[in-house]
Design an enzyme around this catalytic site. Structure first.
Site, PDB file in Angstrom:
ATOM      1  N   GLU A  68       0.850  -1.206   0.000  1.00 39.31           N
ATOM      2  CA  GLU A  68       0.000   0.000   0.000  1.00 39.31           C
ATOM      3  C   GLU A  68       0.877   1.245   0.000  1.00 39.31           C
ATOM      4  O   GLU A  68       1.832   1.343   0.758  1.00 39.31           O
ATOM      5  CB  GLU A  68      -0.922  -0.009   1.214  1.00 39.31           C
ATOM      6  CG  GLU A  68      -2.053  -1.004   1.034  1.00 39.31           C
ATOM      7  CD  GLU A  68      -3.058  -0.973   2.164  1.00 39.31           C
ATOM      8  OE1 GLU A  68      -2.875  -0.212   3.119  1.00 39.31           O
ATOM      9  OE2 GLU A  68      -4.036  -1.727   2.077  1.00 39.31           O
ATOM     10  N   ASP A 216      -9.927   8.884 -22.795  1.00 39.76           N
ATOM     11  CA  ASP A 216      -9.980   7.467 -22.412  1.00 39.76           C
ATOM     12  C   ASP A 216      -9.528   6.654 -23.629  1.00 39.76           C
ATOM     13  O   ASP A 216     -10.304   6.427 -24.553  1.00 39.76           O
ATOM     14  CB  ASP A 216     -11.410   7.099 -21.996  1.00 39.76           C
ATOM     15  CG  ASP A 216     -11.550   5.629 -21.635  1.00 39.76           C
ATOM     16  OD1 ASP A 216     -10.637   4.835 -21.972  1.00 39.76           O
ATOM     17  OD2 ASP A 216     -12.570   5.270 -21.027  1.00 39.76           O
ATOM     18  N   LYS A 245      -5.868  -4.507 -23.917  1.00 34.99           N
ATOM     19  CA  LYS A 245      -6.573  -4.543 -25.209  1.00 34.99           C
ATOM     20  C   LYS A 245      -5.511  -4.509 -26.327  1.00 34.99           C
ATOM     21  O   LYS A 245      -4.725  -5.437 -26.409  1.00 34.99           O
ATOM     22  CB  LYS A 245      -7.578  -3.402 -25.290  1.00 34.99           C
ATOM     23  CG  LYS A 245      -8.689  -3.522 -24.221  1.00 34.99           C
ATOM     24  CD  LYS A 245      -9.782  -2.504 -24.405  1.00 34.99           C
ATOM     25  CE  LYS A 245     -10.942  -2.712 -23.446  1.00 34.99           C
ATOM     26  NZ  LYS A 245     -10.731  -2.014 -22.151  1.00 34.99           N
ATOM     27  N   ARG A 251      -4.383  -7.830 -17.767  1.00 37.49           N
ATOM     28  CA  ARG A 251      -5.644  -7.123 -17.516  1.00 37.49           C
ATOM     29  C   ARG A 251      -5.412  -6.050 -16.461  1.00 37.49           C
ATOM     30  O   ARG A 251      -4.954  -6.353 -15.355  1.00 37.49           O
ATOM     31  CB  ARG A 251      -6.666  -8.147 -17.014  1.00 37.49           C
ATOM     32  CG  ARG A 251      -8.068  -7.645 -16.843  1.00 37.49           C
ATOM     33  CD  ARG A 251      -9.010  -8.818 -16.869  1.00 37.49           C
ATOM     34  NE  ARG A 251      -8.966  -9.432 -18.188  1.00 37.49           N
ATOM     35  CZ  ARG A 251      -9.729  -9.060 -19.220  1.00 37.49           C
ATOM     36  NH1 ARG A 251     -10.605  -8.098 -19.079  1.00 37.49           N
ATOM     37  NH2 ARG A 251      -9.615  -9.653 -20.392  1.00 37.49           N
TER      38      ARG A 251
HETATM   39  N1  DSN Z   1     -15.873  -4.127 -21.797  1.00 38.81           N
HETATM   40  C1  DSN Z   1     -14.830  -3.455 -22.523  1.00 38.81           C
HETATM   41  C2  DSN Z   1     -15.023  -3.595 -23.988  1.00 38.81           C
HETATM   42  O1  DSN Z   1     -15.329  -4.701 -24.397  1.00 38.81           O
HETATM   43  O2  DSN Z   1     -14.845  -2.660 -24.745  1.00 38.81           O
HETATM   44  C3  DSN Z   1     -14.692  -2.057 -22.108  1.00 38.81           C
HETATM   45  O3  DSN Z   1     -14.532  -2.011 -20.738  1.00 38.81           O
END
Ligand code: DSN
Length: 445
Positions: A68, A216, A245, A251
């Protein structure tokens, strides 16, 4: 997959054999899920295949440590090595994205967004963001999200459908809304928008009304790292992103910001919203940032875009309409109604699943169907590009999708398609045996 690779995916020891001996059920599910990922086509635009190095870190002993606080300011002892891990993650992210400050602790994109709101806003403040059904995210003020309950979100959307440049962010509307509503913050970014988002347009509007700008970039951050999408870092006050992504890491989430916001952002993440950071995930983020600094990754980013473009063109040739008539990022948003007005997104997703093509139903702008049914499909190319697919395979995949949906009531045809999908997946395995990994190796110069 070789035992060596499987073991390295865990901790470099015999952890998976140990798991198999003590908990066969969970070992079985893990193996089944790994097989599913390898033997079916992964076209969910927010997913990817993390490298064996990233997987090794997320399964490592770093998970054991409580830390922390921040490097050199921890509330627990024994953090000398953890400090070095978090420091290297921070310095790699700052170097990769040319940012003043980074916080690598957010557990997800949603918690990164919440931390920014907590740092910059008071409850009730006005914020502009893209509406969920136009491509925005839940944390962009959807009524069901705490963000929509706590702050006064005013939504903007897309221009109307047209044969040329329709279904793009409606900047005229956004400007007028900004002038009339005096927002404290404007949020740029989307979760189901197939076009590059111009940070300059947002910056100009934010400056005109004296609002802060948050970008974002959860979806396109890998494209930004690869240099194939414009970077919002210089222009936005704060940039949030996810690491799993197009960026292809573990993640998780992260926040980049200009120096004046650093202290507020850090306090909002810890102790504002989170307790102990996930240092094993932060180590994996550091690995992903290093991977993203390579020329291989730059080529990977360019290939993601080219693949999406060819996937889209072939789908159009097969009779589908794409939202905005195409793509310039990693995803296409398919409007199913022109192809078959009786076909909804839920049915399409389920029949595609049955032949081994994994994707998600998605609302299209002004969708007449409910969110659980929808009239659209969202298809992304980041994961299968990691597995080594290029444009020839994208043409094949688009045709497989079209044939599946066309013959959705013909069991024999679906069986043949399922066989073809399985063969393609054997050829493009994201985690093959041996010591090479296609995510890096197939993009060598
Ligand atoms: N759930 C994600 C997506 O599939 O774009 C975004 O958080």
């Amino acid at each position: 997959m070789s035992d060596t690779l499987k073991n390295s995916i865990a901790t470099g020891s015999n952890a998976l054999s140990y798991l198999e001996s003590v908990d066969g059920e969970i070992y079985g599910f893990m193996s089944e899920e790994l097989d599913r990922q390898r033997r079916t086509l992964q076209l969910i635009a927010s997913e990817n295949f993390a490298s064996p190095a990233v997987l090794a870190m997320t399964g490592s002993a770093l998970t054991n440590k409580y830390a922390e606080g921040y490097p050199q300011r921890r509330y627990y002892g024994g953090n000398q090595i953890i400090d070095a891990v978090e420091e290297i993650a921070r310095s790699r992210a700052k170097e990769l994205f040319k940012a003043d400050h980074v916080n690598v602790q957010p557990h997800s994109g949603s918690s990164a967004n919440l931390a920014v709101y907590q740092a910059l806003l008071n409850p009730g403040d006005t914020v502009l963001a893209m509406r969920l059904d136009q491509g925005g995210h839940l944390t962009h003020g959807a009524p069901a999200s705490v963000t929509g309950k706590m702050y006064n979100f005013q939504p903007y959307g897309l221009t109307p459908r047209s044969p040329e440049n329709g279904e793009r962010i409606d900047f005229d509307y956004l400007r007028a809304l900004a002038k009339s509503s005096h927002p404290k913050l404007i949020v740029a970014g989307a979760t189901a928008y197939p076009r590059e988002i111009d940070p300059l347009m947002f910056k100009e509007i934010a400056d005109e009304v004296g609002a802060l700008l948050m970008f974002d970039s959860a979806h396109p951050m890998g494209l930004i790292a690869a240099g194939v999408h414009a970077s919002p870092i210089e222009l936005a006050d704060v940039v949030t992103f996810t690491t799993h992504k197009t960026l292809r890491g573990p993640r998780g989430g992260a926040i980049l910001c200009k120096e004046p916001f650093a202290k507020k952002i850090d306090s909002a993440v810890f102790p504002g919203l989170q307790g102990g950071p996930l240092e094993h995930v932060i180590a994996a983020k550091a690995v992903a940032f290093k991977e993203a600094q390579t020329q291989n990754f730059a080529r990977y980013g360019a290939q993601i875009k080219e693949n999406a473009s060819v996937l889209g063109e072939t789908l159009i040739a097969e009779g589908f309409r794409l939202v905005s008539n195409g793509t310039d990022n990693h995803l296409v948003l398919v409007d199913l109604r022109d192809f078959d007005s009786d076909l909804d997104g839920k049915t399409a997703q389920e029949v595609l699943d049955s032949v081994g093509i994994t994707c998600n139903r998605n609302q299209i702008p002004d969708d007449p169907r409910k969110p659980l049914i929808t009239s659209g499909l969202r298809l992304g190319t980041a994961a299968m590009t990691t597995a080594g697919m290029k444009v020839a395979q994208m043409r094949q995949v688009a045709k497989l999708i079209a044939n599946t949906l066309r013959h959705r009531n013909d069991e024999n045809e679906l069986k043949l398609i399922k066989g073809e999908v399985a063969e393609l997946c054997i050829e493009f395995d994201p985690y093959p045996s041996g010591d090479t990994w296609p995510g890096m190796d197939c993009f060598k110069g």
